[in-house]
Scaffold this active site. Structure first.
Site, PDB file in Angstrom:
ATOM      1  CG  ASP A  33      -2.019   1.002   1.160  1.00  0.00           C
ATOM      2  OD1 ASP A  33      -2.268   1.548   0.057  1.00  0.00           O
ATOM      3  OD2 ASP A  33      -2.651   1.262   2.204  1.00  0.00           O
ATOM      4  CG  HIS A  50       0.301   2.067  -9.493  1.00  0.00           C
ATOM      5  ND1 HIS A  50       0.003   1.697  -8.202  1.00  0.00           N
ATOM      6  CD2 HIS A  50      -0.755   2.820  -9.917  1.00  0.00           C
ATOM      7  CE1 HIS A  50      -1.185   2.200  -7.860  1.00  0.00           C
ATOM      8  NE2 HIS A  50      -1.658   2.889  -8.881  1.00  0.00           N
ATOM      9  CG  LEU A 144       9.441 -17.317  -3.133  1.00  0.00           C
ATOM     10  CD1 LEU A 144       9.305 -17.198  -1.617  1.00  0.00           C
ATOM     11  CD2 LEU A 144       9.813 -15.956  -3.730  1.00  0.00           C
TER      12      LEU A 144
HETATM   13  C1  FPP Z   1      -1.710   0.279  -3.336  1.00  0.00           C
HETATM   14  O1  FPP Z   1      -1.270   1.572  -3.510  1.00  0.00           O
HETATM   15  C2  FPP Z   1      -1.227  -0.560  -4.387  1.00  0.00           C
HETATM   16  C3  FPP Z   1      -2.004  -1.071  -5.383  1.00  0.00           C
HETATM   17  C4  FPP Z   1      -3.446  -0.819  -5.512  1.00  0.00           C
HETATM   18  C5  FPP Z   1      -1.464  -1.903  -6.426  1.00  0.00           C
HETATM   19  C6  FPP Z   1      -0.219  -2.662  -6.094  1.00  0.00           C
HETATM   20  C7  FPP Z   1       0.445  -2.867  -7.361  1.00  0.00           C
HETATM   21  C8  FPP Z   1       1.760  -2.897  -7.554  1.00  0.00           C
HETATM   22  C9  FPP Z   1       2.757  -2.882  -6.491  1.00  0.00           C
HETATM   23  C10 FPP Z   1       2.296  -2.969  -8.927  1.00  0.00           C
HETATM   24  C11 FPP Z   1       1.797  -4.104  -9.753  1.00  0.00           C
HETATM   25  C12 FPP Z   1       2.238  -5.428  -9.241  1.00  0.00           C
HETATM   26  C13 FPP Z   1       2.566  -6.450 -10.026  1.00  0.00           C
HETATM   27  C14 FPP Z   1       2.852  -7.776  -9.419  1.00  0.00           C
HETATM   28  C15 FPP Z   1       2.681  -6.318 -11.480  1.00  0.00           C
HETATM   29  P1  FPP Z   1      -2.364   2.713  -3.651  1.00  0.00           P
HETATM   30  O2  FPP Z   1      -2.491   3.037  -5.098  1.00  0.00           O
HETATM   31  O3  FPP Z   1      -3.620   2.292  -2.988  1.00  0.00           O
HETATM   32  O4  FPP Z   1      -1.647   3.868  -2.885  1.00  0.00           O
HETATM   33  P2  FPP Z   1      -2.350   5.002  -2.023  1.00  0.00           P
HETATM   34  O5  FPP Z   1      -3.117   4.350  -0.928  1.00  0.00           O
HETATM   35  O6  FPP Z   1      -1.185   5.791  -1.533  1.00  0.00           O
HETATM   36  O7  FPP Z   1      -3.227   5.784  -2.974  1.00  0.00           O
END
Ligand code: FPP
Length: 255
Positions: A33, A50, A144
């Site tokens: 997050d 991202h 893993l």
């Molecule tokens: C939360 O940050 C993260 C996500 C919704 C997506 C997680 C995705 C990745 C780490 C990249 C893609 C992964 C792979 C395996 C290809 P948020 O956008 O909710 O952040 P915020 O709460 O600060 O807005």
């Protein structure tokens, strides 16, 4: 100092003794997050967060291998994430598409076996195909076990499992009274995967957000005050060290 040197044993009952001796949580699940906040703090578009998040995914996988974590589950896309603006959904699915094309060879070399949980039918057909390829191409790996939760929601998973169990009962395959916890787990998307020992959530938020609600009944929860793109080996080791300090009782009284 090796990263794992200060990580003590904190074994779950029945876990593999070799892993226990190394003192590492057998199954670590991570709620990644804070990508958006990381980007906003730098005056960048959310997609930059991202993208940096994908780098952090690479670091997490590398570190899990180094530290001898046997199972790593990453919450990459929740069923609720489909409700984000279409442009962000496109960015996230684009990153996933690219990840599946560009990372599989490296994951194979690292000895990672991939498995995806969640409603993959909601993704474009080419992504669905690549998910299947990634699972098949890495099926022989043992170093893993990497589980990536995509379009995943725990409540939907539990409802689907209940439906499947009810169908089998209606077909006379087993009696309703024979539906116990162990049998029910066999209907979940995580069938065959040990329960997480440790859930890590970055970004300082302290909630589970519909992640592995059944499976984390006895997991230790560690909330880190850093944003996911800043996650690396040190933060991973710190979370494992915190896990090692916890007294795990699994509902029993201390001896
Ligand atoms: C939360 O940050 C993260 C996500 C919704 C997506 C997680 C995705 C990745 C780490 C990249 C893609 C992964 C792979 C395996 C290809 P948020 O956008 O909710 O952040 P915020 O709460 O600060 O807005």
């Amino acid at each position: 100092m090796r990263i794992a040197d200060d990580v003590q044993t904190n074994a779950a009952p029945g876990r593999d003794t070799a892993t226990a001796a190394r003192g590492v949580a057998r199954h670590v699940a991570i709620i990644m997050d804070g990508n958006g906040r990381w980007a906003t703090a730098r005056g960048l578009p959310r997609v930059a967060g991202h993208r940096a998040g994908v780098q952090a995914v690479r670091r997490a996988i590398e570190t899990a291998v180094q530290l001898g974590v046997e199972w790593l589950t990453l919450y990459a896309f929740s069923s609720e994430n489909w409700r984000r603006p279409a442009s962000e959904v496109l960015d996230l699915t684009g990153l996933l598409r690219h990840f599946l094309k560009s990372e599989i060879a490296e994951l194979k070399a690292q000895g990672a076996r991939l498995r995806f949980i969640g409603d993959r039918a909601r993704f474009d057909p080419d992504i669905q195909l690549d998910l299947g390829h990634a699972e098949r191409d890495t099926a022989g790996n043992t170093k893993l076990n990497l589980v990536i939760a995509l379009s995943y929601g725990a409540r939907a998973e539990i409802v689907a499992a209940a439906q499947a169990a009810v169908r089998e009962i209606a077909e006379g395959r087993f009696a309703a009274d024979a539906l116990d916890e162990t049998r029910f787990e066999g209907f979940l998307s995580t069938a065959g995967i040990p329960d997480p020992d440790l859930i890590i959530r970055t970004s300082g938020e302290q909630r589970l957000s519909n992640f592995l609600l059944w499976q984390c009944a006895y997991a230790e929860l560690v909330f880190l005050d850093l944003l996911w793109p800043d996650f690396g080996a040190e933060a991973f080791a710190a979370a494992l060290a915190e896990f090692a300090r916890r007294e795990r009782r699994f509902g029993a009284r201390p001896g």
